[in-house]
Design an enzyme around this catalytic site. Structure first.
Site, short mmCIF file in Angstrom:
data_model
loop_
_atom_site.label_atom_id
_atom_site.label_comp_id
_atom_site.label_asym_id
_atom_site.label_seq_id
_atom_site.Cartn_x
_atom_site.Cartn_y
_atom_site.Cartn_z
N HIS A 1 -7.30 9.81 -1.72
CA HIS A 1 -6.51 9.66 -0.35
C HIS A 1 -7.37 10.57 0.55
O HIS A 1 -7.17 10.45 1.84
CB HIS A 1 -5.12 10.27 -0.55
CG HIS A 1 -4.18 10.00 0.54
ND1 HIS A 1 -2.69 10.05 0.01
CD2 HIS A 1 -4.03 9.69 1.53
CE1 HIS A 1 -2.24 9.51 1.14
NE2 HIS A 1 -2.91 9.44 2.22
N ASP B 1 0.95 -1.25 0.10
CA ASP B 1 0.01 0.00 -0.07
C ASP B 1 0.95 1.44 0.08
O ASP B 1 1.58 1.50 0.97
CB ASP B 1 -0.78 0.08 1.17
CG ASP B 1 -1.95 1.18 1.12
OD1 ASP B 1 -2.97 1.30 0.86
OD2 ASP B 1 -1.32 2.21 1.79
N TYR C 1 2.93 9.91 -0.53
CA TYR C 1 4.17 8.92 0.07
C TYR C 1 5.62 9.25 -0.38
O TYR C 1 6.53 9.26 -0.14
CB TYR C 1 3.89 7.47 0.39
CG TYR C 1 2.78 7.24 0.96
CD1 TYR C 1 1.76 8.11 1.59
CD2 TYR C 1 2.59 5.93 1.24
CE1 TYR C 1 0.64 7.67 2.25
CE2 TYR C 1 1.35 5.35 1.70
CZ TYR C 1 0.65 6.39 2.43
OH TYR C 1 -0.83 6.01 3.14
N LYS D 1 -2.77 5.88 -4.15
CA LYS D 1 -3.85 6.98 -3.92
C LYS D 1 -3.55 8.37 -4.52
O LYS D 1 -2.45 8.61 -4.54
CB LYS D 1 -3.75 7.02 -2.41
CG LYS D 1 -3.91 5.99 -1.48
CD LYS D 1 -3.73 6.01 -0.06
CE LYS D 1 -3.55 4.88 0.78
NZ LYS D 1 -2.12 4.31 0.87
#
Length: 284
Positions: free
Chosen positions: A108, A45, A50, A75
């Site tokens: 997200h 994930d 990120y 996301k």
């Protein structure tokens, strides 16, 4: 207990995934994902915000495991909400991951032009770029605001969830449509009060397990998909060793009683969408 969960669109997802939030790019994420895949994880994930999608993609490609055997989630960030921007954002994620498709793609955060972004996810799914689509950080109120505008139901809602914050109201709403909760921070983000709680440590001792394994097993038995995160190879492996023991009904009730109804993150905080947008830019 099955290691796979069937989503409301018919696709199957591993019940335990490996999260890479706040693991740095350019090496550490790559190494952590390689360790996770070697330990047996088949669900990774990540997210545009990120900043480590490329590391995840390289680790998957270098693993020697067929792509179709690994479930990959990413996301869409707020900066790319609205239909046109979201369509480009999806393609940017695929490019960074160096993949033809992702297994699950989420909105997200639930702010801004959510409906336009969701339409782009629906169309990307129809085009084969995404297998399943979902949302993240939607409280009951936010869910009831946006989801009635969607043509299709999300398959998952990824939210903060752990024994201190069990999301009971949200789960009651989602269960009606077989929408699965994915837990971020399933171990309370390392909350020592949770990991050393006497109820949890007593159950762990009884089963010959650590506190984290008991917490994750509890969540799995509650029907929640869990996304533990670690960079420690031993802990990475241990967080997957959840399918060879079972908590009793009495133990489950003891753990259910730990719920405080409050988490560390409140998506309904005024101005949070603007704050996130100002502080996280995934591109110029």
């Amino acid at each position: 207990m099955d290691t796979m969960v069937t989503l409301n669109d018919g696709n199957r997802i591993p019940a335990v995934g490996f999260g890479v939030f706040r693991i740095p790019a350019d090496g550490p994420t790559y190494e952590a994902v390689r360790h996770a895949l070697q330990a047996g994880y088949r669900h990774i994930d990540t997210a545009a915000a990120y900043f480590n999608e490329a590391d995840v993609g390289r680790a998957v490609a270098d693993s020697g495991i067929p792509r179709e055997e690994i479930f990959v989630t990413s996301k869409l960030w707020l900066q790319d909400y609205g239909y046109e921007a979201a369509s480009k954002g999806i393609d940017a994620s695929l490019s960074k991951l160096d993949m033809d498709y992702v297994d699950l793609y989420l909105l997200h955060q639930p702010y801004g032009d959510v409906a336009g972004a969701w339409k782009a996810l629906e169309d990307a799914k129809a085009a084969g770029k995404i297998k399943s689509i979902g949302v993240s950080n939607m409280t009951p109120r936010i869910w009831n605001t946006f989801v009635p505008q969607f043509d299709t139901l999300p398959a998952v809602n990824q939210v903060e969830c752990n024994p201190f914050f069990q999301q009971k109201e949200l789960r009651a709403i989602l269960d009606k449509d077989n929408v699965k909760i994915e837990a971020w921070g399933p171990l309370g983000q390392g909350n020592s009060a949770l990991l050393t709680h006497p109820v949890i440590t007593a159950i762990a001792e009884k089963h010959g397990r650590n506190a984290g394994q008991v917490i994750l097993r509890f969540e799995l038995q509650e029907g929640i998909i869990v996304l533990p995160k670690s960079t420690n190879p031993e802990r990475i492996a241990g967080n997957l060793q959840l399918f060879d023991f079972e908590l009793s009904g009495a133990e489950m009730d003891q753990l259910r009683a730990l719920d405080t109804g409050k988490g560390s993150h409140d998506p309904e905080t005024p101005g949070i969408g603007e704050m996130l947008l100002a502080n996280y830019k995934v591109h110029d």
